[in-house]
Design a protein around this motif. Structure first.
Motif, PDB file in Angstrom:
ATOM      1  N   THR A 239     -78.074  44.922  67.224  1.00  0.00           N
ATOM      2  CA  THR A 239     -78.096  43.745  68.003  1.00  0.00           C
ATOM      3  C   THR A 239     -77.094  43.549  69.063  1.00  0.00           C
ATOM      4  O   THR A 239     -75.801  43.809  68.855  1.00  0.00           O
ATOM      5  N   PHE A 240     -77.505  43.610  70.583  1.00  0.00           N
ATOM      6  CA  PHE A 240     -76.332  43.371  71.647  1.00  0.00           C
ATOM      7  C   PHE A 240     -76.808  42.301  72.221  1.00  0.00           C
ATOM      8  O   PHE A 240     -77.897  41.893  72.802  1.00  0.00           O
ATOM      9  N   CYS A 241     -75.925  41.185  72.273  1.00  0.00           N
ATOM     10  CA  CYS A 241     -76.072  39.969  72.596  1.00  0.00           C
ATOM     11  C   CYS A 241     -74.639  39.534  73.538  1.00  0.00           C
ATOM     12  O   CYS A 241     -73.738  38.955  72.891  1.00  0.00           O
ATOM     13  N   PRO A 242     -74.672  40.121  74.691  1.00  0.00           N
ATOM     14  CA  PRO A 242     -73.298  39.626  75.436  1.00  0.00           C
ATOM     15  C   PRO A 242     -73.116  38.465  75.974  1.00  0.00           C
ATOM     16  O   PRO A 242     -74.127  37.691  76.270  1.00  0.00           O
TER      17      PRO A 242
ATOM     18  N   VAL B  63     -71.304  39.835  69.458  1.00  0.00           N
ATOM     19  CA  VAL B  63     -71.828  40.521  70.328  1.00  0.00           C
ATOM     20  C   VAL B  63     -72.516  41.809  70.173  1.00  0.00           C
ATOM     21  O   VAL B  63     -73.603  42.119  70.686  1.00  0.00           O
ATOM     22  N   LEU B  64     -71.748  42.651  69.361  1.00  0.00           N
ATOM     23  CA  LEU B  64     -72.582  43.882  68.672  1.00  0.00           C
ATOM     24  C   LEU B  64     -72.558  44.063  67.363  1.00  0.00           C
ATOM     25  O   LEU B  64     -71.423  43.857  66.640  1.00  0.00           O
ATOM     26  N   CYS B  65     -73.596  43.689  66.805  1.00  0.00           N
ATOM     27  CA  CYS B  65     -73.643  43.712  65.224  1.00  0.00           C
ATOM     28  C   CYS B  65     -74.683  44.507  64.747  1.00  0.00           C
ATOM     29  O   CYS B  65     -75.707  45.220  65.281  1.00  0.00           O
TER      30      CYS B  65
ATOM     31  N   VAL C  52     -80.772  42.212  73.175  1.00  0.00           N
ATOM     32  CA  VAL C  52     -81.596  43.202  72.998  1.00  0.00           C
ATOM     33  C   VAL C  52     -81.533  43.713  71.296  1.00  0.00           C
ATOM     34  O   VAL C  52     -80.518  43.854  70.950  1.00  0.00           O
ATOM     35  N   LYS C  53     -82.659  44.232  70.735  1.00  0.00           N
ATOM     36  CA  LYS C  53     -82.534  44.880  69.447  1.00  0.00           C
ATOM     37  C   LYS C  53     -83.044  46.074  69.527  1.00  0.00           C
ATOM     38  O   LYS C  53     -84.027  46.352  70.061  1.00  0.00           O
TER      39      LYS C  53
ATOM     40  N   LEU D  17     -78.909  50.499  74.902  1.00  0.00           N
ATOM     41  CA  LEU D  17     -79.236  49.237  74.796  1.00  0.00           C
ATOM     42  C   LEU D  17     -79.521  48.509  76.339  1.00  0.00           C
ATOM     43  O   LEU D  17     -80.041  47.601  76.493  1.00  0.00           O
ATOM     44  N   GLY D  18     -79.223  49.355  77.146  1.00  0.00           N
ATOM     45  CA  GLY D  18     -79.466  49.094  78.748  1.00  0.00           C
ATOM     46  C   GLY D  18     -78.732  48.195  79.321  1.00  0.00           C
ATOM     47  O   GLY D  18     -77.658  48.000  78.929  1.00  0.00           O
ATOM     48  N   ASN D  19     -78.974  47.593  80.556  1.00  0.00           N
ATOM     49  CA  ASN D  19     -78.081  47.122  81.492  1.00  0.00           C
ATOM     50  C   ASN D  19     -78.752  45.505  81.430  1.00  0.00           C
ATOM     51  O   ASN D  19     -79.901  45.278  82.049  1.00  0.00           O
ATOM     52  N   LEU D  20     -78.061  44.570  80.705  1.00  0.00           N
ATOM     53  CA  LEU D  20     -78.412  43.310  80.351  1.00  0.00           C
ATOM     54  C   LEU D  20     -77.732  42.274  81.379  1.00  0.00           C
ATOM     55  O   LEU D  20     -76.626  42.439  81.864  1.00  0.00           O
TER      56      LEU D  20
END
Length: 1921
Positions: free
Chosen positions: A1851-1854, A1828-1830, A1796-1797, A1787-1790
């Motif tokens: 989906t990662f939305c911190p 957050v993590l779906c 990010v999807k 997912l990378g470093n956001l």
């Protein structure tokens, strides 16, 4: 060259020593044009000059003028050398005198004569040292002076004629007037402009010349200039816009040419560089989620514009503009083809195409629309919104892609974004999958059992719609015959969601035998149709014949014979039948002998004899009908043979609707032809008269046992035969052992003995006909002819002359004759040419001659007497005269009448050669006598009173003519005379005929013509008007008379023309009417006119003069008369030396004096007065930087003298003084008023100031620069003051601009001088030399001021790339040492933030290489920089050993700075099987801030098996990623087994080269068998037995295998009837195989084992043998397993075998009998056994999973009930993650707030369908928060077996900071939970904490305060406010 200014004090003085020369320095500023255009005469003479060779026009004879006939000077050189080679005047003022000198040096060794002559120009005057020719001593020079006085500031030209003793040559004199000059810059550069975008620069252009500029500007694409044409006044300025619109990237240059109306062209340079700007799509491919065919789905797409321009975009269909143009051309050609086809379709004939109909106009409009179409992207499936628009600078635009499928399939389309700023269109691959309806059948197989042919049966099936979309269905019938017997109701319809449709099936059997038909149900929107398989068997009736064979025996050709037979139907089913005999002919019925006898033409005889068609020889009655049940039918078969052969055929029976050849009856026969002969072959007829018939009989004999048919063949080519014969009874039948007589009639056509052969043919025989010889003798008539020869003598050509020939018939019968000439194209003719001479009579024939040549002719008359001899009569004649004919009257006299002189008269005629020989004609004139001289001579003639003889006046064209026989020539007789006279000439025509060598006179003609010229008497040749305007006078119109008289004898038409200010008036001073011209003048008539002059034509008060020519033209003659008309008007005028005085800028509190001279140029006395023009609103004195003072104009400027009087020609010197007050600018106009004349203005300007300057910058920021390239910057030094100054750069550095020393700034120029108001651009060159940040400084001093410090800073970098591949570090001491240093440097944290943004693009987690070292992008970048820096420092040491001037060496060193060796990347494909293609996707990322361009050298991979799809990449932005595919195909390169290792270089433009090592191992799959023989025990039919074999893959590559069973097949006898042969083949095909393999195919991973079951199911009692062929995909290994088995059948025994019951009475109780049955198995009734019915119902609920739809159960003992034990076999669940590889989602470093999807593709490779759910397990509290993590979808997922896939979105939305985490995603299905894939990521953010969570202040006094400290600490990754 000369241009000096010399005053002219006295007009009467002409000697050179009377002049006083004084040079006046030009005060005009230096212009931008070439320097020589601003030079004065003295400056030109002082400057280096160029010698030009003078133009020589004539060479003279030196002996006539000098005793020195020989010269030492070369003939190609002049005796006198002129200096200068041309005289040039420039920068002159009108009405002033200028002087130049010309020196002529004698180059010879002896004195030579010299004479110089000047032309008649009024502006130049030559002042010679002597008035006559004089000699110049050897080596000495003679000086001449040229005086120049211009009237206007324009160009003048004249020539000096230099005459020496040997030659005459010219020296040109040129006066170059005022020129316009536009101050365009010499070079205009567009640096780094966006491609396909318009970049404009606006220039302020002034006209610094001395005249108005009429210009036009041209340049080349992609540059354009606006305005490109126009006019600009002197001193005026305008804005010129230069536009640069490059279509492609690269460097462009073009000249900009400024064309002036004076003829000069000025070339300027335009250059520009086009680059791609940072505009990109956020993704190169877009996959839209699945959508139903009636619904739609959409996804978003973002275009990022990270440039400084407003980018316009449009989505296109094609990859580039060239492809669009080709598509437009194809469409336009298609429209043109349609346009050509429209007239044919609408019936338009060619004459009507001038009025096109509506379709034609429509196609033409469509062609215009195609040409103007911009070809945007248009698709019914994919829609992009918006399609076109603009994107602002440094912004992004989001758009939607709508997917609406029409079919259930995968759609893929590539579209291109045409956007300004990018050279190539940005590709976007769109993918989407359409989902069709879900429709099923209630059953997919239907068995109908056995049915009778012709019967009808009905069935039903259900069509179920289990989807959510309504759909349309239709039934598709197969093409085979059985399929037509089925009827489906309904055949098509609509299915609503979750509804069903009952399909009725009706079957009407018409084809016998077993059948299996597949019917397909086509469902709209579904890619695969539904299949319904129907099987069964159709049986038919039985029948036979009463005989075994039909034997006809021997039959005669063409004689019919009939036999009979009976057909019996033994079945109870009626049927329709057809009888035929295969092998019989398909043509017309055979011909009988009786038909031949009655045929009067015999065409059928000849056709049968030739065998054109095979006839139908058998006749069957009846051949068709209906056979009743259990009935019979008598059949007659007749044979009439037309073929000699033996017949072995069969009579077959075809039953309609059942089959062909169901029954056959043999047919046997033999056809022969009887032998006939002629009794007497020769028949004598004796002597016969011509054309008299005679008859004889011929006897024909038949000795055979069969009848025959004969025919006496008709005579062939009867018209050309000598004897005609025929038979009145040619045909007949001859019975066995008999004879017939045939009559023959004969008629002789020619004389003499004749032997004619007649032929008699036998019907059917292919042998030659019988020959009969007919013998006869013929006789004809006798004719006498006289005379025996004819002589015509001499006769005229082309005229008819006749003679008579007599013919006498001496016989008693008529004689036919014909006559002709023996020669071809004879000149003789015969009449009549044919006829009949009666018996004992005479006929006369006329022979006529018409000769077409003047020579002797001979010929012969050939007389043919029919059936007699031929006579030859000679004829001869001689032709006289000529064969040339003229179409008009031409001779002997030709009168042409009167004609004007100088106007040619013309007479045309045609000459035709009607002879047979070629005539070569020559026309000549005999004498040219002038009969009469005209009394009135024309004005242009100077022969008054003289009579002169002249040559021929008339000419004939062409003079020489060659006329072929029958050819016609156009002749033109023309006469022309320059003097008026009457001319008579004689024309002679001579001819050479054929090959004769002499000319003969054939024609002479006398031609007469009178030539006349016009004459006009004019009263005067010059009219002059002079007017002097004194003060107070009024100007009026002036008139003078003019008379014209016609002195010619013929009328004249006169046209007069005169320009303003003059006009033509009548005698009463009235204007001449417009329609008065032309004016007709009769002979002797005189015309009175007036000429009017308007002195007020010019409105100003300046002296002016006008001179025009009154032109008199004649319509009848080209002569033209002129009368000079001149008018002069004088006013009191002055001539000023200049109109403006600019004192420039002087120092404060100083003064300057300037002088100007004015002259009275009029014939009147001039009184003048000077004053200043003052404006009450504007103060002419302006103060700068100081407070204004009250100063008047008189305190700044002074003029002396102020007033005075000048006599005509007198001059006055005027002094102007300027007083420079501090910091003032003064501008005023001085006015000189003249009484009675104009006022003259002189502009005065002056300024006083001090020195100042400006620098545009003191700090140069170079930004990111390639460290091995020279960085160029500019610093502008501007002189903002009014005085110039000098500047110098302290320590400017060494080296050149192309190769400066690394780390040392180089400034060019380092010194200089800047004019007031100008600026100097300083170029700063800097070479970083090594990567990293740099900062340097230098100092510049202006005048005496303090030095100015200027700094240069930036960062040296280089383009680089990063591949997501491991690096080869292990084992290299150099790389390991550099790696350790890089780690130590990174530990300090100096470059920690460089790869933050890059982490998301390259990888979210660090990667492990083979050595176990932890790698990341930051470490690799640091290591590469250290390697390149170390290499660059080594290369810089070489620069110190070479001087700076060695630029080539410096450039080579600069290029070697980047050639450092970097660690290799490793791409290992592992083990690859030949035939397989392994691919790997490699990501290339730009980790540096500088855009990277790179390309791979694919040539090194040739014939290695490796290939890469890496196109050249241009300007990849920072953190952008480009992927390419690497493939390995060993079979394409025919690689052997073993290892393959190749090194692929990837070259980065202006950067290092990165090496990628490609590795692979080529291996072949193989298997091991547990055993190679399987032997089954005896198995009863209906039962089966299974054995197992094991397969083992012992190699390192997957192995794909398949097993097939080969069983020996019994051969079928080829000699069986066709129906039985086909039946046996179908039975063998339908027989199932007794050996079955489960599974029959599969794939084994390396080291994997597999068990294969072999099942034996015998069908009958016998021994079985077969082979199992095991094939391995992509391997040469072949394995076999032998299988053996034996089948047993249960046998029933009955005792007794026959049961006989006695007789019984009706209605009795009956009788019983006992039968004993012995069986090894259980026997029961299928209809009445209840246990069987119950067991059958139970078995129908079970189903086995195999291809035969059979159920395997253990065998039951007799009497035992069926026991069913349900068993199942579990299968291993195989769920794999297809993408991403490695089952790791990065997912990378956001940053907090970013989203990010990622898409994960999951595949079910199990043998059974699967239903499961996904769940995220994590112990991190932040990840357990909602949203957050779906995972999407979150509901249960269902996958079909064997390869079905689905996509899961992560989906990662911190929302806050999260440390790097790794969590698992679990797969949950009933009874099983397992880990499916891993998710990794992190979130950067702020993490703030306090050192204490509460504060206690305790007791605080009222109105006081206390403080406590709280420490807030941020341990996160970003700052907070």
């Amino acid at each position: 060259m000369a241009s000096g200014k010399t005053p002219w004090p006295m007009r009467s003085c002409r000697r050179a020593d009377r002049f006083q020369s004084r040079v006046v320095t030009s005060r005009n500023p230096k212009l931008a044009r070439e320097a020589e255009e601003s030079l004065t005469t003295k400056q030109r003479l002082a400057s280096p000059w160029e010698r030009r060779r003078p133009r020589t026009t004539q060479l003279r004879d030196m002996g006539g003028v000098s005793h020195q006939k020989f010269s030492a000077v070369d003939p190609d050189q002049r005796l006198f050398q002129p200096f200068p080679s041309q005289v040039v005047f420039e920068n002159y003022v009108p009405r002033q005198f200028y002087m130049a000198t010309l020196a002529l040096r004698n180059r010879d060794r002896v004195p030579r004569l010299l004479n110089v002559i000047l032309g008649n120009s009024p502006y130049f005057e030559l002042i010679s040292p002597s008035d006559e020719d004089y000699k110049v001593a050897a080596g000495m020079s003679s000086t001449y002076r040229i005086l120049f006085r211009p009237d206007e500031n324009k160009d003048y030209f004249d020539e000096l004629i230099i005459i020496t003793e040997r030659e005459k040559f010219f020296v040109p004199i040129r006066a170059i007037g005022a020129r316009a000059i536009l101050d365009f810059p010499e070079q205009l550069n567009f640096t780094d402009c966006p491609v396909r975008f318009s970049t404009r620069k606006t220039l302020l252009v002034r006209n610094v010349g001395k005249r108005e500029a009429c210009y036009s500007i041209t340049t080349l694409s992609p540059f354009s200039v606006d305005p490109s044409i126009g006019t600009l006044g002197v001193g005026e300025a305008m804005e010129v816009t230069v536009e640069f619109h490059p279509p492609k990237t690269g460097v462009y240059s073009s000249p900009m040419i400024v064309h002036y109306d004076t003829g000069e062209d000025v070339h300027k340079s335009l250059s520009g560089t086009a680059v791609d700007v940072n505009i990109r799509l956020d993704k190169s491919s877009l996959t839209v989620e699945k959508a139903s065919i009636t619904l739609s789905n959409q996804r978003s797409l973002v275009i990022h514009n990270q440039s400084a321009i407003t980018a316009h975009f449009q989505w296109k269909r094609f990859v580039d503009q060239e492809e669009e143009e080709r598509q437009k051309l194809r469409l336009q050609r298609q429209e043109e083809d349609k346009l050509h086809d429209v007239p044919k379709e609408h019936g338009v004939v060619p004459p009507l195409r001038e009025h096109p109909s509506l379709p034609l106009c429509t196609f033409q409009n469509q062609g215009t629309e195609v040409q103007g179409d911009c070809m945007p992207f248009c698709n019914d499936i994919f829609t992009i919104v918006p399609m076109e628009g603009d994107i602002l600078p440094n912004s992004s635009l989001e758009m939607n892609v709508i997917f609406k499928p029409k079919e259930a399939r995968v759609y893929q389309e590539t579209v291109y974004c045409d956007i300004s700023g990018c050279e190539t269109r940005l590709p976007l691959c769109l993918r989407g999958e359409g989902v069709g309806p879900h429709v099923e059948l209630s059953c997919d197989q239907l068995s109908i059992g056995k049915v009778f042919v012709g019967s009808t049966h009905s069935y039903r099936v259900l069509l179920l719609n289990r989807g959510v979309v309504e759909t349309h269905f239709s039934v598709v019938y197969p093409e085979r015959a059985v399929g037509c017997c089925f009827t489906f109701t309904p055949r098509e319809g609509m299915l609503l969601p979750f509804e069903h449709q009952v399909i009725g099936i009706s079957f009407n059997a018409t084809v016998l035998g077993q059948f299996t038909e597949e019917f397909q149900f086509s469902v709209k929107g579904s890619p695969e149709p539904l299949t319904l398989t129907v099987s069964g068997c159709v049986i038919g009736p039985a029948f036979h014949f009463d005989v075994s064979c039909l034997c006809f025996g021997e039959v005669s050709f063409g004689f019919p014979r009939t036999l009979c037979c009976r057909l019996t139907n033994a079945s109870s089913v009626p049927f329709n039948f057809n009888l035929r005999i295969p092998g019989d002919g398909s043509g017309a019925p055979s011909v009988t002998s009786f038909a031949q006898v009655s045929d009067s033409i015999g065409l059928s005889w000849r056709k049968r004899a030739r065998g054109a068609n095979k006839p139908a020889e058998f006749t069957i009655r009846p051949f068709t009908g209906t056979m009743c049940s259990e009935g019979h039918l008598d059949i007659q078969v007749t044979l009439c043979s037309n073929t000699v052969k033996r017949y072995k055929l069969a009579l077959v029976v075809d039953v309609d609707g059942i089959g062909k050849e169901l029954l056959s009856l043999p047919v046997r026969a033999r056809c022969v032809i009887p032998t006939l002969r002629v009794l007497h072959p020769a028949v004598p007829f004796g002597r016969c008269s011509l054309k008299v018939p005679y008859q004889q009989m011929l006897t024909l004999v038949n000795d055979s046992n069969l009848p025959g048919c004969y025919w006496a063949l008709p005579q062939e080519n009867k018209a050309a035969a000598a004897v005609w014969y025929s038979s009145p009874e040619p045909r007949g039948i001859i019975q066995p052992h008999s004879s017939v007589e045939i009559p023959f009639t004969l008629e002789v056509q020619v004389t003499g003995k004749q032997d004619t052969v007649a032929r008699v043919a036998v019907f059917g025989s292919k042998e030659s006909p019988l020959k009969v010889h007919l013998l006869s003798t013929g006789e004809g008539p006798v004719v006498h002819v006289h005379p025996s020869e004819i002589n015509f003598g001499s006769i005229q050509v082309l005229q008819d002359v006749s003679r008579t020939l007599h013919l006498s018939n001496q016989s008693v019968i008529p004689a036919s004759f014909s006559a002709k000439m023996a020669g071809e194209n004879s000149c003789w003719s015969i009449g009549p040419s044919q006829g009949v001479i009666p018996a004992k009579a005479e006929v006369s024939v006329a022979v006529t001659a018409n000769l077409d040549d003047t020579e002797q002719f001979k010929d012969e008359v050939v007389l043919f007497i029919e059936n007699s001899r031929t006579y030859i009569i000679p004829v001869q004649a001689v032709g006289i005269g000529t064969t040339i004919v003229i179409d008009k009257p031409f001779g002997p006299k030709l009168q042409l009448g009167p004609c004007f002189s100088l106007d040619p008269c013309c007479y045309r005629f045609q000459m035709t050669n009607k002879g047979r020989r070629t005539h070569l004609l020559y026309w000549t004139t005999e004498g040219g006598t002038t009969l009469q001289q005209c009394n009135h001579l024309p004005p242009i003639s100077n022969t008054k009173g003289k009579v002169s003889s002249c040559g021929p006046v008339f000419t004939l064209q062409p003079l020489r003519t060659e006329l072929m026989p029958g050819q016609t020539a156009e002749m033109v007789l023309e006469g022309s005379c320059r003097t008026p006279q009457v001319v008579k000439e004689k024309l002679l025509c001579h001819a050479i005929v054929g090959n004769e060598g002499v000319k003969n006179l054939i024609m002479q003609v006398d031609v007469t013509c009178e030539f006349i010229a016009p004459a006009l008497q004019i009263c005067t040749r010059e009219i002059t008007f002079r007017v002097e305007k004194h003060p107070g006078d009024v100007l009026t119109l002036q008139y003078k008379p003019l008379s014209l008289k016609n002195m010619c004898s013929l009328p004249l038409s006169v046209v007069l023309a005169l320009e303003q200010p003059f006009s033509i008036c009548t005698a009463d001073q009235q204007p001449l009417p417009a329609d008065a011209q032309p004016m007709k003048l009769r002979s002797g008539e005189e015309l009175q006119l007036c000429i009017r002059f308007n002195p007020a034509y010019e409105e100003d008060l300046l002296i002016w003069a006008a001179e025009k020519a009154l032109k008199i033209k004649f319509l009848e003659h080209p002569h033209e008369e002129q009368v000079t008309v001149r008018g002069e008007v004088s006013f009191p005028n002055l001539q000023m030396q200049t109109t403006a005085l600019d004192f420039g800028c002087i120092l404060n509190d100083t003064k300057d004096v300037r002088y100007m001279e004015m002259t009275n140029c009029s014939p009147l006395v001039v009184q003048y007065h000077w004053s200043f023009l003052k404006d009450s609103q504007v103060n002419p004195v302006r103060f700068m930087e100081t407070e204004p003072l009250a100063l008047g104009v008189e305190e700044v400027f002074d003029i002396l003298p102020l007033h005075g009087e000048l006599q005509p020609g007198q001059s006055q010197r005027v002094a102007f003084t300027f007083f420079g007050h501090a910091n003032t600018v003064t501008q005023v106009t001085a006015l000189c008023r003249v009484e009675g004349g104009p006022s003259y203005k002189v502009a005065l300007r002056g300024e006083a100031s001090h020195i100042s300057y400006l620098l545009d910058t003191s700090e140069i920021d170079c930004g990111l620069q390639v460290f091995n390239k020279v960085t160029e910057a500019a610093v502008t030094l501007q002189n903002s003051g009014k005085l110039g100054f000098a500047f110098v750069v302290l320590s400017p550095g060494t080296g050149t601009a192309a190769s400066p020393l690394p780390g040392m700034p180089l400034v060019v120029p380092s010194t200089g001088y800047v004019e007031p108001g100008k600026q100097q651009v300083l170029k700063v060159y800097y070479l970083p030399g090594v990567p990293g940040v740099f900062c340097r400084a230098f100092q510049m001093q202006v005048g005496h001021l303090e030095p100015e410090k200027i700094s240069v800073k930036g960062e040296g970098t280089f383009p680089r790339i990063h591949l997501d591949l491991p690096r080869n570090i292990k084992g290299s001491a150099k790389y390991e040492k550099i790696l350790e240093k890089a780690k130590e440097k990174l530990d300090k944290g100096s470059q920690r933030d460089e790869a933050v943004a890059l982490g998301e693009a390259v990888a979210a987690e660090p990667r492990m290489d083979d050595s176990g070292t932890l790698w990341d992008v930051q470490l690799q970048m640091q290591m590469e920089e250290m390697l390149i820096e170390e290499h660059a420092l080594e290369q810089q040491k070489a620069l110190t050993s070479r001087p700076p001037e060695d630029t080539a060496f410096h450039q080579r060193v600069h290029r070697r700075l980047l050639k450092a060796e970097l660690p290799e990347y490793i791409l290992d494909f592992g083990y690859v099987v030949p035939g397989d293609i392994h691919t790997h996707i490699v990501k290339i990322t730009n980790p540096g801030h500088y855009p990277a361009s790179f390309h791979g050298d694919g040539y090194v991979l040739y014939n290695t098996g490796f290939s890469v799809c890496l196109d050249p990449v241009k300007r990849l932005p920072y953190c952008e990623t480009k992927t390419f595919e690497a493939c390995f195909d060993p079979q394409s390169a025919s690689l052997p087994l073993g290892k393959v290792d190749v090194l692929l270089p990837i070259k980065v433009t202006r950067g290092p080269t990165f090496q990628v090592r490609l590795r692979a191992v080529v291996a072949e799959p193989s298997l091991c068998l547990s055993r190679d023989r399987l032997e089954f025990s005896a198995v009863q039919c209906g039962q089966c037995q299974e054995e197992t074999i094991q397969l083992h893959n012992t190699f390192q590559v997957p192995c794909k295998w398949s097993i097939s069973v080969n069983v020996p097949v019994k051969e079928v006898d080829k000699h069986l009837p066709a129906s039985e042969h086909q039946k046996l083949l179908e039975e063998m095909k339908s027989t199932p195989c007794v050996f079955e393999v489960l599974p029959s195919a599969g794939t084994l991973a390396p080291g994997q084992q597999c068990r294969v079951q072999v099942r034996f199911s015998p069908m009958e009692e016998k021994c079985y043998r077969g082979e199992l062929q095991i094939r391995i995909c992509q391997s040469s290994q072949r394995l076999q397993v032998l299988v053996l088995g034996h089948g047993l059948e249960p046998r029933l025994e009955f005792s007794p075998s026959e049961l006989e019951l006695g007789p019984l009475l009706p209605q009795s109780c009956g009788e019983e009998g006992a039968v004993v049955m012995k069986s090894p198995c259980e026997v029961y009734s299928l209809e009445f056994d209840e246990q069987h019915l119950a067991e059958e119902q139970l078995l129908q609920t079970l189903k086995d999973d195999n291809s035969r739809n059979s159920l395997l159960l253990p065998p039951c003992a007799p009497g035992e009930k069926l026991t069913v034990e349900a068993q199942g076999r579990g299968t291993k669940m195989k769920v794999d993650v297809v993408d991403p590889p490695g089952k790791v989602v990065k997912l990378g470093n956001l940053w907090t707030g970013q989203t990010v999807k990622k898409i994960v593709t999951i595949a079910n490779n199990s043998a059974a369908p699967l239903a499961f759910k996904l769940r995220v397990t994590s112990t991190v509290p932040e990840l357990q928060e909602a949203g957050v993590l779906c995972l999407k979808p979150s509901k249960e997922l269902k996958l079909k077996r064997r390869g079905d896939t689905c996509k899961v979105e992560v989906t990662f939305c911190p929302k806050r900071r999260i440390q790097p985490f790794t969590t698992e995603v679990l797969l949950e299905c009933p009874g099983l939970v397992r880990s499916l894939f891993v998710v990794r990521g992190s979130c950067r953010g702020s993490l703030v904490s306090l050192d204490q969570d509460h504060l206690s202040f305790g007791a605080v006094v009222h109105r006081s305060y206390t403080c406590q400290r709280v420490v807030m600490q941020n341990t996160g990754d970003r700052g907070v406010r």
